[in-house]
Motif scaffolding. Structure first.
Motif, PDB file in Angstrom:
ATOM      1  N   ASN A 174       0.863  -1.128   0.027  1.00  0.00           N
ATOM      2  CA  ASN A 174       0.081  -0.084   0.046  1.00  0.00           C
ATOM      3  C   ASN A 174       0.898   1.306   0.121  1.00  0.00           C
ATOM      4  OD1 ASN A 174      -2.705  -1.293   0.399  1.00  0.00           O
ATOM      5  ND2 ASN A 174      -1.570  -2.045   2.127  1.00  0.00           N
ATOM      6  N   ASN A 175       0.192   2.194  -0.714  1.00  0.00           N
ATOM      7  CA  ASN A 175       0.851   3.445  -0.393  1.00  0.00           C
ATOM      8  C   ASN A 175       0.753   4.293   0.930  1.00  0.00           C
ATOM      9  OD1 ASN A 175       1.389   6.875  -0.979  1.00  0.00           O
ATOM     10  ND2 ASN A 175       2.055   5.750  -2.919  1.00  0.00           N
ATOM     11  N   GLN A 176       1.810   4.872   1.329  1.00  0.00           N
ATOM     12  CA  GLN A 176       1.632   5.681   2.557  1.00  0.00           C
ATOM     13  C   GLN A 176       0.566   6.413   2.514  1.00  0.00           C
ATOM     14  OE1 GLN A 176       5.498   7.229   3.500  1.00  0.00           O
ATOM     15  NE2 GLN A 176       6.236   5.433   4.617  1.00  0.00           N
ATOM     16  N   LYS A 177       0.204   7.095   1.495  1.00  0.00           N
ATOM     17  CA  LYS A 177      -1.033   8.147   1.551  1.00  0.00           C
ATOM     18  C   LYS A 177      -2.380   7.504   1.349  1.00  0.00           C
ATOM     19  CE  LYS A 177       2.141  11.868   0.581  1.00  0.00           C
ATOM     20  NZ  LYS A 177       2.720  12.754  -0.375  1.00  0.00           N
ATOM     21  N   ASN A 178      -2.307   6.158   1.157  1.00  0.00           N
ATOM     22  CA  ASN A 178      -3.608   5.431   0.571  1.00  0.00           C
ATOM     23  C   ASN A 178      -4.900   5.951   1.224  1.00  0.00           C
ATOM     24  OD1 ASN A 178      -5.212   3.390  -0.279  1.00  0.00           O
ATOM     25  ND2 ASN A 178      -5.148   2.513   1.775  1.00  0.00           N
ATOM     26  N   ARG A 179      -4.932   6.498   2.424  1.00  0.00           N
ATOM     27  CA  ARG A 179      -6.280   7.035   2.975  1.00  0.00           C
ATOM     28  C   ARG A 179      -6.456   8.526   2.691  1.00  0.00           C
ATOM     29  NH1 ARG A 179      -6.437   4.786   9.219  1.00  0.00           N
ATOM     30  NH2 ARG A 179      -5.505   2.614   8.676  1.00  0.00           N
ATOM     31  N   ASP A 180      -5.588   9.173   2.203  1.00  0.00           N
ATOM     32  CA  ASP A 180      -5.555  10.643   1.798  1.00  0.00           C
ATOM     33  C   ASP A 180      -6.288  11.006   0.613  1.00  0.00           C
ATOM     34  OD1 ASP A 180      -4.120  10.932   4.219  1.00  0.00           O
ATOM     35  OD2 ASP A 180      -2.108  11.258   3.049  1.00  0.00           O
ATOM     36  N   LYS A 181      -7.321  11.897   0.541  1.00  0.00           N
ATOM     37  CA  LYS A 181      -8.149  12.206  -0.515  1.00  0.00           C
ATOM     38  C   LYS A 181      -7.049  12.982  -1.489  1.00  0.00           C
ATOM     39  CE  LYS A 181     -12.326  13.327   1.825  1.00  0.00           C
ATOM     40  NZ  LYS A 181     -13.494  14.275   2.030  1.00  0.00           N
ATOM     41  N   SER A 182      -6.133  13.729  -0.984  1.00  0.00           N
ATOM     42  CA  SER A 182      -5.048  14.351  -2.019  1.00  0.00           C
ATOM     43  C   SER A 182      -4.127  13.147  -2.927  1.00  0.00           C
ATOM     44  CB  SER A 182      -4.216  14.971  -1.255  1.00  0.00           C
ATOM     45  OG  SER A 182      -3.241  14.029  -0.399  1.00  0.00           O
ATOM     46  N   TYR A 183      -4.089  11.928  -2.398  1.00  0.00           N
ATOM     47  CA  TYR A 183      -3.747  11.003  -3.291  1.00  0.00           C
ATOM     48  C   TYR A 183      -4.285  10.687  -4.564  1.00  0.00           C
ATOM     49  CZ  TYR A 183      -1.520   6.319  -4.122  1.00  0.00           C
ATOM     50  OH  TYR A 183      -0.919   5.309  -5.032  1.00  0.00           O
ATOM     51  N   TYR A 184      -5.562  10.730  -4.562  1.00  0.00           N
ATOM     52  CA  TYR A 184      -6.409  10.524  -5.748  1.00  0.00           C
ATOM     53  C   TYR A 184      -6.513  11.789  -6.747  1.00  0.00           C
ATOM     54  CZ  TYR A 184      -6.807   6.492  -2.874  1.00  0.00           C
ATOM     55  OH  TYR A 184      -6.644   5.437  -1.996  1.00  0.00           O
ATOM     56  N   THR A 185      -5.682  12.643  -6.405  1.00  0.00           N
ATOM     57  CA  THR A 185      -5.985  13.893  -7.511  1.00  0.00           C
ATOM     58  C   THR A 185      -5.159  13.689  -8.560  1.00  0.00           C
ATOM     59  OG1 THR A 185      -4.133  14.926  -6.512  1.00  0.00           O
ATOM     60  CG2 THR A 185      -6.225  15.330  -5.502  1.00  0.00           C
ATOM     61  N   SER A 186      -5.353  14.416  -9.707  1.00  0.00           N
ATOM     62  CA  SER A 186      -4.695  14.295 -11.103  1.00  0.00           C
ATOM     63  C   SER A 186      -3.113  14.436 -10.866  1.00  0.00           C
ATOM     64  CB  SER A 186      -5.325  15.221 -12.056  1.00  0.00           C
ATOM     65  OG  SER A 186      -5.389  16.428 -11.679  1.00  0.00           O
ATOM     66  N   ASP A 187      -2.968  15.515  -9.836  1.00  0.00           N
ATOM     67  CA  ASP A 187      -1.424  15.960  -9.829  1.00  0.00           C
ATOM     68  C   ASP A 187      -0.583  14.508  -9.412  1.00  0.00           C
ATOM     69  OD1 ASP A 187      -1.777  18.467 -10.633  1.00  0.00           O
ATOM     70  OD2 ASP A 187      -1.857  18.990  -8.458  1.00  0.00           O
ATOM     71  N   ASP A 189       0.146  -0.191  -4.067  1.00  0.00           N
ATOM     72  CA  ASP A 189       1.169   0.843  -3.828  1.00  0.00           C
ATOM     73  C   ASP A 189       1.489   1.960  -4.552  1.00  0.00           C
ATOM     74  OD1 ASP A 189       3.985   0.127  -5.111  1.00  0.00           O
ATOM     75  OD2 ASP A 189       2.853  -1.415  -4.622  1.00  0.00           O
ATOM     76  N   ASN A 190       0.899   1.880  -6.117  1.00  0.00           N
ATOM     77  CA  ASN A 190       1.117   2.980  -6.881  1.00  0.00           C
ATOM     78  C   ASN A 190      -0.340   3.027  -7.650  1.00  0.00           C
ATOM     79  OD1 ASN A 190       2.062   4.089  -9.496  1.00  0.00           O
ATOM     80  ND2 ASN A 190       3.911   4.141  -8.299  1.00  0.00           N
ATOM     81  N   HIS A 191      -0.492   4.086  -8.355  1.00  0.00           N
ATOM     82  CA  HIS A 191      -1.543   4.165  -9.307  1.00  0.00           C
ATOM     83  C   HIS A 191      -1.430   3.479 -10.537  1.00  0.00           C
ATOM     84  CE1 HIS A 191      -3.983   7.272  -7.279  1.00  0.00           C
ATOM     85  NE2 HIS A 191      -2.954   8.066  -7.020  1.00  0.00           N
ATOM     86  N   LEU A 192      -0.369   3.047 -10.663  1.00  0.00           N
ATOM     87  CA  LEU A 192       0.048   2.235 -12.065  1.00  0.00           C
ATOM     88  C   LEU A 192       0.538   0.697 -11.515  1.00  0.00           C
ATOM     89  CD1 LEU A 192       2.107   4.770 -13.931  1.00  0.00           C
ATOM     90  CD2 LEU A 192      -0.232   4.418 -14.168  1.00  0.00           C
ATOM     91  N   SER A 193      -0.087   0.329 -10.379  1.00  0.00           N
ATOM     92  CA  SER A 193       0.293  -1.005  -9.738  1.00  0.00           C
ATOM     93  C   SER A 193      -0.037  -2.137 -10.722  1.00  0.00           C
ATOM     94  CB  SER A 193      -0.110  -1.320  -8.505  1.00  0.00           C
ATOM     95  OG  SER A 193       0.751  -0.673  -7.224  1.00  0.00           O
ATOM     96  N   TYR A 194      -1.392  -2.106 -11.500  1.00  0.00           N
ATOM     97  CA  TYR A 194      -1.731  -2.881 -12.344  1.00  0.00           C
ATOM     98  C   TYR A 194      -0.865  -3.225 -13.664  1.00  0.00           C
ATOM     99  CZ  TYR A 194      -2.750   0.947 -15.645  1.00  0.00           C
ATOM    100  OH  TYR A 194      -2.461   2.049 -16.422  1.00  0.00           O
ATOM    101  N   SER A 195      -0.107  -2.066 -13.811  1.00  0.00           N
ATOM    102  CA  SER A 195       0.818  -2.190 -15.148  1.00  0.00           C
ATOM    103  C   SER A 195       2.134  -3.006 -14.984  1.00  0.00           C
ATOM    104  CB  SER A 195       1.162  -0.798 -15.710  1.00  0.00           C
ATOM    105  OG  SER A 195       1.961  -0.182 -14.731  1.00  0.00           O
ATOM    106  N   GLN A 196       2.357  -3.359 -13.472  1.00  0.00           N
ATOM    107  CA  GLN A 196       3.537  -4.236 -13.213  1.00  0.00           C
ATOM    108  C   GLN A 196       3.325  -5.452 -13.837  1.00  0.00           C
ATOM    109  OE1 GLN A 196       4.095  -5.760  -9.123  1.00  0.00           O
ATOM    110  NE2 GLN A 196       3.205  -3.561  -8.807  1.00  0.00           N
ATOM    111  N   ASN A 197       2.018  -5.949 -14.131  1.00  0.00           N
ATOM    112  CA  ASN A 197       1.935  -7.409 -14.414  1.00  0.00           C
ATOM    113  C   ASN A 197       2.697  -8.480 -13.475  1.00  0.00           C
ATOM    114  OD1 ASN A 197       0.643  -6.301 -16.678  1.00  0.00           O
ATOM    115  ND2 ASN A 197       2.188  -6.419 -18.146  1.00  0.00           N
ATOM    116  N   ASN A 198       3.609  -9.211 -14.115  1.00  0.00           N
ATOM    117  CA  ASN A 198       4.235 -10.209 -13.305  1.00  0.00           C
ATOM    118  C   ASN A 198       5.529 -10.097 -13.180  1.00  0.00           C
ATOM    119  OD1 ASN A 198       4.823 -11.216 -15.879  1.00  0.00           O
ATOM    120  ND2 ASN A 198       4.643 -13.280 -15.385  1.00  0.00           N
ATOM    121  N   ILE A 199       5.975  -8.806 -13.645  1.00  0.00           N
ATOM    122  CA  ILE A 199       7.637  -8.435 -13.743  1.00  0.00           C
ATOM    123  C   ILE A 199       8.166  -8.343 -12.283  1.00  0.00           C
ATOM    124  CG2 ILE A 199       9.107  -6.800 -14.548  1.00  0.00           C
ATOM    125  CD1 ILE A 199       7.262  -5.816 -16.775  1.00  0.00           C
TER     126      ILE A 199
END
Length: 382
Positions: free
Chosen positions: A105-118, A179-189
């Motif tokens: 998980n990301n340390q900021k998982n609970r923060d609303k700011s983590y889900y912004t476009s920035d 832990d990352n917005h792109l975690s889905y893209s790591q596949n099985n690497i």
């Protein structure tokens, strides 16, 4: 077990949970997730704790909910009377398998700011190597933590290995990356690096595929972390690892058919004879097929030994997409495990089987034709 009746102040609720309970469009998704929970209210002493974690931290509980249904779909019965580990599975032959679930998980998982476009842009600006290294380190850390719970380090009074139903039965860790917005893209690497010490496949000058070995990765402090933990007996207590990047919120969206666009990749594999039987349709290299106005497939086909294989990337409306609940699931067997897990227990067609050949010092990975590699969802509500 009512997952969606808020029990905590709004400032304590996870942003995804708030979205689910506040937007009417997500009612079908709520029903799907609630269905995944069937039977879990029988967990001894865990009900209130689980609801709290689901409403306030979300990801780890969602992964457990996904697994709860997945294990039933595979054919297991679940003994909910056991407090720990997370799942006590019983096969139709009576074999007990204990599974401990965990997420990165990301340390900021609970923060609303983590889900912004920035913040999302920050994820996309990260180099691929940095992303994979971070993913590798976090997966390794979570697996190590759960192994330590099993063994009983740091003064743990009742390690999992001392529990009657755990003794002499396979112990499996089920891990998923969040832990990352792109975690889905790591596949099985990253998980391949952690468990079998190999990098993503490359092609040599003859067109043959091979994977370089990787023995360690450095953390931010410069310390070397050993990889390939299933290529020796250092993690002999763990029978296998279950892994998925697709057992996530997107799975619930797909199953509920919430108005959305799907971008997903499936692995395809054919015998050369079958592939060449339709030369007009099947071509080596890159090709594009349009199945409908809203469904496009980009395919890559390469000859690998005596087969033709490659990815199909689909972009389509969710109404044109299907994946099973266990599609995208991997299982990695530990050849050095003290108590081995029989591959017959997890031989559902869509599950990718991964093993390590000790004699030839290389992984043996069986990706079923049509198995899900990755999937991303774009809802009309976003």
């Amino acid at each position: 077990m009512d997952l969606f009746n808020p029990k905590y102040p709004e400032d304590k609720l996870h942003p995804y949970f708030i979205r689910l309970i506040s937007e009417e469009a997500y009612e079908p998704v709520k029903s799907t997730i609630q269905n995944w929970a069937m039977g879990m209210d029988g967990r001894k002493g865990e009900k209130e704790k689980f609801i709290k974690e689901f409403q306030t931290t979300f990801n780890s509980s969602l992964w457990e909910l996904y697994l709860n249904k997945a294990f039933k779909d595979i054919g297991f019965k679940i003994d909910y009377s056991q407090e720990t580990p997370d799942f006590c599975l019983v096969s139709n032959t009576g074999q007990v398998v204990n599974v401990e679930a965990v997420t990165t998980n990301n340390q900021k998982n609970r923060d609303k700011s983590y889900y912004t476009s920035d913040v999302f842009k920050q994820s996309t600006s990260q180099s691929d190597q940095e992303f994979i290294d971070e993913s590798t380190i976090k997966l390794l850390g979570k697996i190590r933590d759960k192994r330590d719970l099993f063994v009983g380090t740091n003064g743990k009074k009742k390690p999992y290995s001392s529990i009657k139903k755990v003794k002499d039965n396979p112990f499996v860790i089920a891990v998923a990356p969040f832990d990352n917005h792109l975690s889905y893209s790591q596949n099985n690497i990253a998980i391949n690096r952690v468990l079998y010490g190999v990098e993503r496949p490359e092609q040599d000058h003859q067109g043959e595929f091979y994977s370089k070995k990787i023995t360690h990765v450095k953390n931010k402090n410069g310390a070397k972390l050993e990889l390939g933990i299933f290529t020796n007996d250092s993690y002999k207590e763990i029978s296998a690892v279950i892994f998925s990047t697709t057992g996530s919120f997107g799975k619930a969206v797909v199953q509920s058919k919430l108005d959305s666009t799907v971008r997903a990749t499936k692995y395809r594999q054919y015998s050369i004879k079958k592939f060449l039987s339709n030369k007009r349709k099947n071509k080596l290299g890159l090709s594009t097929h349009k199945l409908s106005k809203t469904h496009t497939i980009e395919s890559m086909r390469l000859q690998v030994g005596n087969v033709v294989a490659g990815p199909d990337m689909h972009i389509c409306h969710v109404s044109e997409w299907h994946e099973s609940h266990v599609d995208g699931l991997h299982i990695y067997y530990n050849p050095y495990a003290e108590i081995k897990l029989s591959s017959s227990l997890f031989n559902s067609f869509q599950i990718t089987q991964n093993n390590y050949d000790i004699n030839n010092d290389c992984p043996v990975q069986n990706h079923p034709d049509g198995s899900l590699v990755s999937r991303q969802i774009f809802t009309s509500n976003e």
